[in-house]
Scaffold this motif. Structure first.
Motif, mmCIF file in Angstrom:
data_model
loop_
_atom_site.group_PDB
_atom_site.id
_atom_site.type_symbol
_atom_site.label_atom_id
_atom_site.label_comp_id
_atom_site.label_asym_id
_atom_site.label_seq_id
_atom_site.Cartn_x
_atom_site.Cartn_y
_atom_site.Cartn_z
ATOM 1 N N ASP A 200 0.801 -1.227 0.000
ATOM 2 C CA ASP A 200 0.000 0.000 0.000
ATOM 3 C C ASP A 200 0.833 1.275 0.000
ATOM 4 O OD1 ASP A 200 0.991 -0.024 2.570
ATOM 5 O OD2 ASP A 200 -0.956 -0.009 3.575
ATOM 6 N N MET B 262 -5.117 -4.967 -0.063
ATOM 7 C CA MET B 262 -3.957 -4.409 -0.763
ATOM 8 C C MET B 262 -2.841 -5.452 -0.830
ATOM 9 S SD MET B 262 -4.845 -1.401 -1.730
ATOM 10 C CE MET B 262 -3.238 -0.866 -2.262
ATOM 11 N N SER C 291 -2.203 -7.347 -4.049
ATOM 12 C CA SER C 291 -1.659 -7.486 -5.406
ATOM 13 C C SER C 291 -2.227 -6.413 -6.328
ATOM 14 C CB SER C 291 -1.978 -8.875 -5.961
ATOM 15 O OG SER C 291 -3.369 -9.122 -5.916
ATOM 16 N N PRO C 292 -1.922 -5.143 -6.060
ATOM 17 C CA PRO C 292 -2.441 -4.076 -6.923
ATOM 18 C C PRO C 292 -1.750 -4.043 -8.275
ATOM 19 C CG PRO C 292 -0.965 -3.159 -5.296
ATOM 20 C CD PRO C 292 -1.106 -4.612 -4.962
ATOM 21 N N ARG D 226 -7.008 -2.935 -7.412
ATOM 22 C CA ARG D 226 -6.818 -4.142 -6.618
ATOM 23 C C ARG D 226 -8.117 -4.916 -6.602
ATOM 24 N NH1 ARG D 226 -7.044 1.313 -4.840
ATOM 25 N NH2 ARG D 226 -8.007 1.482 -2.778
ATOM 26 N N SER E 175 -10.996 -2.297 -12.023
ATOM 27 C CA SER E 175 -9.620 -2.061 -12.450
ATOM 28 C C SER E 175 -9.598 -0.977 -13.506
ATOM 29 C CB SER E 175 -8.977 -3.349 -12.976
ATOM 30 O OG SER E 175 -9.719 -3.891 -14.034
#
Length: 548
Positions: free
Chosen positions: A247, A274, A276-277, A290, A317
């Motif tokens: 993050d 937060m 695997s953004p 995310r 997304s």
């Protein structure tokens, strides 16, 4: 509008057989195609194909790489399969139901490397996780680190072949599980690479280290995009533990080699995960996507621009580039595409898909080209949209096509290579799957094939980018033959060879790269590892550059 056509049976990321190897197109016509159908009632098609596995196991640069996995029995050159993809023309509302034939586009998603052992520590005063200056540059003259004179990278070079400019091997201290190399940028006379806890620039001509920006924890998200003035943003974890959130945002100036602002991504509700953004850049807007949520920040300051709306379809997304496009969930398994104002997040247009359809990949935002699937019926389509969000065409043609799309923690809707969209030339380029593949050019306006050209020589060609009205592609190497950079005329015809990499010592090194990131700029070809294991039986190749 009508619904897209069925696809043939194969392996894929949808429910079905194990996800290994290449898909198996069934011989003969689709047994479900051409059957009488009630209006708006799609047939029950079979399953789409498995993404091809292009990745190889990592090896030290002095060791022969393992052989890549080959296609299963029955797979081969598209001309032998004669698989047809026939996509009906679009009318207003939803996608059209096709009759007869197969629609067969496959993601070539590389698999992750196995857990690895740590490498040797960086030398000198370098911080853990940062590279040591120039200790591991091999400039191909026989005097590079760890190489004997008879192991000159350019030894065995044949007449007409170009040369290895330099090879960088890893000197970064890595954790026991290895580390990701999530992004590469070519900026001016440097190539910049992000690995583990650092972003480092190397001279494009000589490989000498120019600058390094260190991060306090592991980099966990990055994008190959940057602003017009050379700035990008990477994300890093908020601690060293395995449960640390991804993050933290840091701006890096890729031209000046300096870090800018650092800020935390605020939570958007209690269930904002937060872990695997993915990131996208559109002008001065940074999109952070995310699981189920997306928000945007100013690239120049890090200030928040907008988050998920309170009502209506909520963006899951964001895809950036020339324009900002959102993939938004609308509840009840419904989804829509949205063209967004990058400053406010206001939807400028929206395109509602029929129930059950989901966009999995965005290949370009201007013109907008997306890959969508319907999980329940295993259908798939690649669709082209106009600037107003209206469906323009759907690709139709003969063959089994593939894009190479990431499945790592850095994946997002734009984490694909091997697909090039050239708006001025009104063309999208796709490769067919397998060895000795073809590059196929589709007309964006009609969706029909304009031309196709075989790579030949038992090797695959990968589209890289459009440049000067031509398509630039990389013809992959064999163990005993170097790769090539080719330029295809937009109108079709025989390609011109821009760069012919050397055979001899260099070819197995080039061939052994694990699913590399590839760039061609300034007459040079750049290959870099997307993951480092640190466990090779010798120096682990990291970045390799070819030129005249």
């Amino acid at each position: 509008m009508t619904n897209p056509p069925p696809v043939p049976e194969g392996y894929g990321h949808l429910p079905g057989p194990p996800q290994q190897g290449y898909g198996h197109p069934q011989p003969g016509p689709n047994p479900y195609a051409g059957q009488p159908q009630q209006p708006q009632q799609p047939p029950q098609p079979q399953q789409p194909p498995q993404p091809p596995q292009y990745a190889q196991q990592p090896v030290g640069y002095g060791y022969p790489p393992p052989m890549p996995p080959g296609p299963p029995p029955g797979a081969g050159h598209p001309a032998k399969r004669k698989t047809t993809i026939l996509i009906a023309a679009a009318v207003a509302g939803v996608l059209a139901l096709g009759t007869g034939g197969f629609f067969l586009f496959a993601d070539g998603e590389g698999k992750k490397e196995p857990v690895a052992q740590p490498s040797s520590s960086a030398s000198g005063d370098a911080k853990p996780g940062a590279p040591s200056p120039d200790a591991s540059v091999d400039d191909g003259d026989g005097n590079g680190t760890g190489r004997a004179e008879n192991e000159d990278l350019n030894a065995g070079r044949k007449p007409g072949e170009d040369k290895v400019l330099w090879l960088k091997t890893n000197e970064i201290e890595l954790p026991g599980s290895g580390a990701e190399g999530p992004a590469q940028w070519v900026v001016g006379d440097t190539v910049v690479k992000a690995v583990y806890k650092s972003v480092t620039a190397y001279g494009a001509a000589d490989g000498k280290q120019r600058w390094t920006v260190s991060f306090p924890a592991e980099i966990c998200a990055a994008t190959g995009q940057a602003t017009a003035d050379g700035k990008t943003v990477l994300m890093f974890k908020n601690g060293e533990s395995s449960s640390a959130d991804c993050d933290q945002m840091k701006q890096v100036d890729l031209k000046a080699g300096k870090e800018g602002w650092t800020k935390e991504v605020p939570k958007e509700g209690a269930f904002d995960i937060m872990s695997s953004p993915s990131l996208s850049i559109t002008g001065d807007t940074l999109g952070v996507s995310r699981l189920g949520k997306a928000s945007a920040f100013k690239m120049s300051t890090g200030d928040k621009l907008f988050g998920p709306p309170d009502q209506g379809c909520k963006p899951d997304s964001l895809a950036g580039g020339a324009k900002l496009v959102a993939i938004a969930g609308c509840g009840n398994n419904a989804e829509e595409l949205q063209g967004l104002d990058p400053a406010t997040g206001k939807a400028l247009w929206n395109y509602k898909w029929a129930e059950g359809w989901n966009v999995s990949r965005v290949y370009s935002t201007d013109p907008l080209v997306v890959d969508a699937t319907k999980k329940a019926t295993k259908e798939r389509v690649i669709a082209v949209f106009g600037p107003d969000g209206k469906l323009r065409s759907q690709l139709t043609g003969e063959g089994k096509f593939s894009a190479r799309c990431g499945i790592s923690i850095f994946s997002g809707p734009q984490a694909c290579t091997g697909v090039v969209v050239d708006g001025p030339a009104n063309t999208v380029y796709l490769p067919t799957e397998g060895d000795s593949n073809e590059i196929v050019a589709f007309d964006l306006g009609t969706g029909k094939i304009k031309w196709r050209h075989p790579a030949g020589q038992g090797r695959s060609a990968v589209p890289l980018k459009a440049e000067g009205g031509n398509l630039i592609a990389y013809l992959e190497p064999d163990y005993d033959k170097g790769g090539e950079v080719l330029s295809f005329p937009a109108g079709g015809g025989k390609p011109t060879t821009l760069l012919r990499n050397p055979s001899g010592v260099a070819a197995p090194v080039e061939n052994g790269f694990f699913n590399p990131q590839i760039d061609y700029a300034g007459g040079r070809l750049f290959l870099s590892a997307t993951r480092l294991s640190g466990r090779s039986q010798g120096p682990e190749k990291f970045l390799m550059v070819f030129g005249k």
